[in-house]
Design an enzyme around this catalytic site. Sequence first.
Site, mmCIF file in Angstrom:
data_model
loop_
_atom_site.group_PDB
_atom_site.id
_atom_site.type_symbol
_atom_site.label_atom_id
_atom_site.label_comp_id
_atom_site.label_asym_id
_atom_site.label_seq_id
_atom_site.Cartn_x
_atom_site.Cartn_y
_atom_site.Cartn_z
ATOM 1 N N ARG A 193 52.011 37.699 75.409
ATOM 2 C CA ARG A 193 51.083 36.638 75.000
ATOM 3 C C ARG A 193 50.805 35.644 76.128
ATOM 4 N NH1 ARG A 193 50.472 35.535 69.175
ATOM 5 N NH2 ARG A 193 50.346 37.605 68.278
ATOM 6 N N ARG A 233 37.862 29.933 73.435
ATOM 7 C CA ARG A 233 38.051 30.377 72.054
ATOM 8 C C ARG A 233 37.170 29.587 71.091
ATOM 9 N NH1 ARG A 233 38.501 31.806 67.714
ATOM 10 N NH2 ARG A 233 40.277 32.235 66.387
ATOM 11 N N ARG A 264 46.829 30.393 73.227
ATOM 12 C CA ARG A 264 46.555 28.993 72.873
ATOM 13 C C ARG A 264 47.300 27.947 73.687
ATOM 14 N NH1 ARG A 264 47.213 30.274 66.637
ATOM 15 N NH2 ARG A 264 48.809 31.450 67.698
ATOM 16 N N TYR A 320 51.436 45.504 58.200
ATOM 17 C CA TYR A 320 50.280 44.615 57.975
ATOM 18 C C TYR A 320 49.265 45.259 57.034
ATOM 19 C CZ TYR A 320 52.015 41.528 61.616
ATOM 20 O OH TYR A 320 52.794 40.664 62.337
ATOM 21 N N ASP A 360 44.184 43.008 69.989
ATOM 22 C CA ASP A 360 45.195 42.773 68.960
ATOM 23 C C ASP A 360 45.615 44.096 68.349
ATOM 24 O OD1 ASP A 360 46.361 40.215 67.479
ATOM 25 O OD2 ASP A 360 46.174 41.844 66.023
HETATM 26 O O1 CP3 Z 1 49.932 39.367 75.149
HETATM 27 C C1 CP3 Z 1 48.749 39.082 75.376
HETATM 28 O O2 CP3 Z 1 48.413 38.079 76.051
HETATM 29 C C2 CP3 Z 1 47.656 40.032 74.909
HETATM 30 C C3 CP3 Z 1 47.069 39.763 73.645
HETATM 31 C C4 CP3 Z 1 47.788 40.028 72.344
HETATM 32 C C5 CP3 Z 1 47.444 39.322 71.147
HETATM 33 N N1 CP3 Z 1 48.125 39.884 70.109
HETATM 34 C C6 CP3 Z 1 46.454 38.233 71.068
HETATM 35 C C7 CP3 Z 1 46.483 37.308 69.917
HETATM 36 C C8 CP3 Z 1 48.774 40.961 71.995
HETATM 37 C C9 CP3 Z 1 49.543 41.924 72.877
HETATM 38 C C10 CP3 Z 1 48.968 40.865 70.576
HETATM 39 C C11 CP3 Z 1 49.891 41.730 69.798
HETATM 40 C C12 CP3 Z 1 50.151 41.427 68.394
HETATM 41 N N2 CP3 Z 1 49.269 40.999 67.443
HETATM 42 C C13 CP3 Z 1 51.406 41.635 67.756
HETATM 43 C C14 CP3 Z 1 52.640 42.205 68.406
HETATM 44 C C15 CP3 Z 1 53.358 41.234 69.259
HETATM 45 C C16 CP3 Z 1 54.002 40.107 68.510
HETATM 46 O O3 CP3 Z 1 53.613 38.963 68.785
HETATM 47 O O4 CP3 Z 1 54.879 40.366 67.687
HETATM 48 C C17 CP3 Z 1 51.265 41.256 66.408
HETATM 49 C C18 CP3 Z 1 52.335 41.288 65.342
HETATM 50 C C19 CP3 Z 1 49.900 40.870 66.223
HETATM 51 C C20 CP3 Z 1 49.241 40.455 64.939
HETATM 52 C C21 CP3 Z 1 48.764 39.062 64.996
HETATM 53 N N3 CP3 Z 1 47.727 38.624 65.794
HETATM 54 C C22 CP3 Z 1 49.238 37.950 64.261
HETATM 55 C C23 CP3 Z 1 50.396 37.995 63.268
HETATM 56 C C24 CP3 Z 1 48.468 36.848 64.630
HETATM 57 C C25 CP3 Z 1 48.513 35.481 64.042
HETATM 58 C C26 CP3 Z 1 49.653 34.671 64.569
HETATM 59 C C27 CP3 Z 1 49.192 33.802 65.684
HETATM 60 O O5 CP3 Z 1 49.905 33.708 66.701
HETATM 61 O O6 CP3 Z 1 48.128 33.167 65.516
HETATM 62 C C28 CP3 Z 1 47.545 37.286 65.632
HETATM 63 C C29 CP3 Z 1 46.523 36.473 66.323
HETATM 64 C C30 CP3 Z 1 46.502 36.523 67.820
HETATM 65 N N4 CP3 Z 1 46.616 37.628 68.588
HETATM 66 C C31 CP3 Z 1 46.292 35.393 68.676
HETATM 67 C C32 CP3 Z 1 46.284 35.886 69.993
HETATM 68 C C33 CP3 Z 1 46.046 35.115 71.260
HETATM 69 C C34 CP3 Z 1 46.070 33.958 68.220
HETATM 70 C C35 CP3 Z 1 44.727 33.848 67.549
HETATM 71 C C36 CP3 Z 1 43.836 32.768 68.090
HETATM 72 O O7 CP3 Z 1 43.734 32.535 69.298
HETATM 73 O O8 CP3 Z 1 43.166 32.158 67.235
#
Ligand code: CP3
Length: 358
Positions: free
Chosen positions: A38, A51, A42, A164, A88
């Site tokens: 990540r 964003r 944010r 999910y 994602d």
């Molecule tokens: O790592 C990186 O920089 C690459 C981008 C990336 C995202 N999600 C962007 C994201 C990667 C590799 C993921 C993987 C992901 N997504 C996982 C596995 C890794 C982990 O964290 O356990 C999972 C479970 C998800 C599913 C997911 N996506 C959830 C549960 C959420 C909401 C929680 C949150 O942090 O908001 C997301 C949203 C998400 N994916 C965001 C980002 C940057 C935040 C959304 C936003 O910017 O509004």
Amino acid sequence: MGKEPDTASEHDLKPAGKLLLRALSGETLTTPPVWLMRQAGRYLPEYRELRADAGSFLDLCYTPKLATEVTLQPIRRYGFDAAILFADILLIPDALGQDVRFVEGEGPVLEPVRSAADVAGLDLARLHDGLAPVYETVASLSRSLPEAVTLIGFAGAPWTVATYMVEGGTSRDHATVRRWALSDPEGFGRLIDLLVEATAEYLIAQVRAGAEVIQLFDTWAGALPETAFARWCVAPVRALVERFHEACPGIPIIGFPRGAGAGYARYVGDTGVDGVSLDPTVPLDWAAQVLQPVATVQGNLDPMLVVVGGEAMAAEVRRIRGALGGGPFIFNLGHGIVPQTPPEHVAELVRLVRAPAA
Ligand code: CP3
């Protein structure tokens, strides 16, 4: 290739190539490659700004120009050794036809898949059309990244994506999906088989577009007791890795069975992954003895220490480097960076990881 002793020249490309690929091919380096899960997101003001103008989170993921820009932001700021595609793990269910939305302040919301009939409603034939913009992002990144930076593609592992899809979002106890898997393994197995197929195709297409390494996120591996872990985490990942390596020989895969505990040993022994990402609870000496002889280890700083920074972070970085730096090793966090992380702490972290070992 001979090992380069402790000089700054490890950060040069010659003679042996990119640091991340060298570590994944089993080389021990004096300065480990570093990237953070990540690393785009944010906690970065430039991400929040982009964003705000991008529309929905899915729009951002499916717009190659914006997804490319967001991927590059942390590379410009910190010079990480690897960039991870901005996307994602829930793009696969979306591309298969399941209704997926990201709700501000709540996270993902999906129309649940809970029966064989629901699984039959998903359509593998739509996959590549839906995901074409992601392949375009990978290709654009592959053209724009600095030469020393490795491009990582990724996907969720079948079990985690299934949680999910079945729960309809993030779940505390995964009761619905575990109950389905136990009461109707054949029906649930059809969903897992579909995900193995779709994920293999997705990852192979990412490599064709320019990805050089793949990471498989199994965020909820730790929700499974031993027997279920073997069946729903290890076996599908093994099938996926086999298919992937057949199509893309020489492209390394890093697996991340978060929370698997002692199950990490079976995971590296049985799946065929080239690297393994350690969550923050994995004891370092045990990882060095049991996992590192089998796979390159990656990890595992507690993300909260990057929020705190200072000597607490520095001491733990030294401890991790000391314990894992004697074998093939990639520095990372044990899970994703959290939004409240001060960006300057990340700069300090990278400096510490690249400082000469004490
Ligand atoms: O790592 C990186 O920089 C690459 C981008 C990336 C995202 N999600 C962007 C994201 C990667 C590799 C993921 C993987 C992901 N997504 C996982 C596995 C890794 C982990 O964290 O356990 C999972 C479970 C998800 C599913 C997911 N996506 C959830 C549960 C959420 C909401 C929680 C949150 O942090 O908001 C997301 C949203 C998400 N994916 C965001 C980002 C940057 C935040 C959304 C936003 O910017 O509004």
